[in-house]
Design a protein around this motif. Sequence first.
Motif, PDB file in Angstrom:
ATOM      1  N   UNK A   1     -38.114  17.551  -1.101  1.00 45.34           N
ATOM      2  CA  UNK A   1     -37.665  18.159  -2.351  1.00 45.34           C
ATOM      3  C   UNK A   1     -36.671  17.244  -3.061  1.00 45.34           C
ATOM      4  N   UNK A   2     -35.749  16.663  -2.303  1.00 40.34           N
ATOM      5  CA  UNK A   2     -34.791  15.724  -2.898  1.00 40.34           C
ATOM      6  C   UNK A   2     -35.519  14.550  -3.548  1.00 40.34           C
ATOM      7  N   UNK A   3     -36.497  13.987  -2.858  1.00 42.51           N
ATOM      8  CA  UNK A   3     -37.211  12.833  -3.387  1.00 42.51           C
ATOM      9  C   UNK A   3     -37.947  13.196  -4.672  1.00 42.51           C
ATOM     10  N   UNK A   4     -38.673  14.299  -4.657  1.00 43.03           N
ATOM     11  CA  UNK A   4     -39.419  14.699  -5.852  1.00 43.03           C
ATOM     12  C   UNK A   4     -38.476  14.916  -7.036  1.00 43.03           C
ATOM     13  N   UNK A   5     -37.392  15.601  -6.815  1.00 45.31           N
ATOM     14  CA  UNK A   5     -36.465  15.891  -7.922  1.00 45.31           C
ATOM     15  C   UNK A   5     -35.722  14.643  -8.367  1.00 45.31           C
ATOM     16  N   UNK A   6     -35.389  13.758  -7.440  1.00 46.67           N
ATOM     17  CA  UNK A   6     -34.736  12.504  -7.817  1.00 46.67           C
ATOM     18  C   UNK A   6     -35.646  11.667  -8.713  1.00 46.67           C
ATOM     19  N   UNK A   7     -36.896  11.508  -8.322  1.00 47.48           N
ATOM     20  CA  UNK A   7     -37.838  10.741  -9.137  1.00 47.48           C
ATOM     21  C   UNK A   7     -38.036  11.396 -10.504  1.00 47.48           C
ATOM     22  N   UNK A   8     -38.057  12.714 -10.531  1.00 51.01           N
ATOM     23  CA  UNK A   8     -38.209  13.419 -11.797  1.00 51.01           C
ATOM     24  C   UNK A   8     -36.985  13.238 -12.697  1.00 51.01           C
ATOM     25  N   UNK A   9     -35.807  13.149 -12.109  1.00 49.29           N
ATOM     26  CA  UNK A   9     -34.602  12.882 -12.911  1.00 49.29           C
ATOM     27  C   UNK A   9     -34.783  11.607 -13.728  1.00 49.29           C
ATOM     28  N   UNK A  10     -35.338  10.585 -13.101  1.00 54.26           N
ATOM     29  CA  UNK A  10     -35.515   9.299 -13.770  1.00 54.26           C
ATOM     30  C   UNK A  10     -36.611   9.347 -14.821  1.00 54.26           C
TER      31      UNK A  10
ATOM     32  N   UNK B   1     -47.249  15.410 -14.462  1.00 55.53           N
ATOM     33  CA  UNK B   1     -46.359  14.261 -14.635  1.00 55.53           C
ATOM     34  C   UNK B   1     -45.163  14.389 -13.706  1.00 55.53           C
ATOM     35  N   UNK B   2     -44.630  15.599 -13.609  1.00 55.29           N
ATOM     36  CA  UNK B   2     -43.437  15.821 -12.791  1.00 55.29           C
ATOM     37  C   UNK B   2     -43.821  16.328 -11.405  1.00 55.29           C
TER      38      UNK B   2
ATOM     39  N   UNK C   1     -41.100  20.236 -13.833  1.00 58.73           N
ATOM     40  CA  UNK C   1     -42.358  20.518 -14.523  1.00 58.73           C
ATOM     41  C   UNK C   1     -42.202  21.685 -15.484  1.00 58.73           C
ATOM     42  N   UNK C   2     -41.531  22.708 -15.062  1.00 57.84           N
ATOM     43  CA  UNK C   2     -41.352  23.877 -15.920  1.00 57.84           C
ATOM     44  C   UNK C   2     -40.526  23.552 -17.164  1.00 57.84           C
ATOM     45  N   UNK C   3     -39.609  22.607 -17.049  1.00 55.25           N
ATOM     46  CA  UNK C   3     -38.708  22.290 -18.159  1.00 55.25           C
ATOM     47  C   UNK C   3     -39.252  21.226 -19.106  1.00 55.25           C
ATOM     48  N   UNK C   4     -39.970  20.239 -18.574  1.00 52.01           N
ATOM     49  CA  UNK C   4     -40.261  19.058 -19.380  1.00 52.01           C
ATOM     50  C   UNK C   4     -41.733  18.661 -19.491  1.00 52.01           C
TER      51      UNK C   4
END
Length: 218
Positions: free
Chosen positions: A138-147, A194-195, A201-204
Amino acid sequence: MNAAPASASDPIGPEAEGPLTLLPAQWQALREAYATPPRAYHHAGHMRDVLVHYREVADGPGWHRPHEVWFAVLYHDAIYVPGRRDNEARSAQLAETHLARWWPEADIDRARVSALIAATARHGAWRPDDFARDADGDDMRRFLDCDMAILGAAPDVFAAYDRAIAEEYRAVPRWLYRRRRRAFFRMLLESERIYLSDFFRERYEAQARRNLEAAVAG
C-alpha cells in the motif's frame, strides 16, 4: 488538492517538514542537489508539491512506514539529468549516503527508502498487483501515485507541467520529443488504470484522463 508546480527558487525548509526534523546541513545538501543542474520541473518545488500529496495520505489512510516514505519523497528526484537512465538509482544512493551520515542511529530502513525511489524509474509500467497486498505494498502504490498526481491536476497546472518537461528536454529534436511524449501518454490512457491505489484513483483518475486526452489530441 493539487499544488501548482513551484519554481526552482522556492526554498526547501519548514514547508517541507514532515514526521522528522532534518539538520540544516542536510536541508542545504538537498537544496544543492535539486539545484544541480538547473531544472524546469524536477526541482525542489516539485519535491515540495509531492509532499502535499504525502500529507494527503498521512491525513487519510495513513502510511505504514511514514519515515521511509517521507525520505523517499525528499530524495526521489535529488539527482536528475534529462535523458539519463540512472537518475533514480543515483538519487536512491544519495538518500542512503545522507541517511548513513545524518541518521546513523535512527531506526530507518535505508533499503526500503532506496527501493521506493528506484521504483519511480518505471512510472506507467507498474500495475497494482505488482506489489504485495499488504501494508508495504500500500505504501509503494500510494508513494508512486504521489509522484504521478500532477497528471490529474487542473488543466492549467497540467499544461504548465507539460511545458516544463518539454523545456527540460529541449536538447531533443522537437519532433522526436513529441512522438515519445505522446507515446507515453497513450500508454497511460490505454492502461486499465493510471493510479495504482484506490485513494488516488478516486481523486485524480478522471481528470488525468481528460488532461492526457487533450495533450494527445493537441
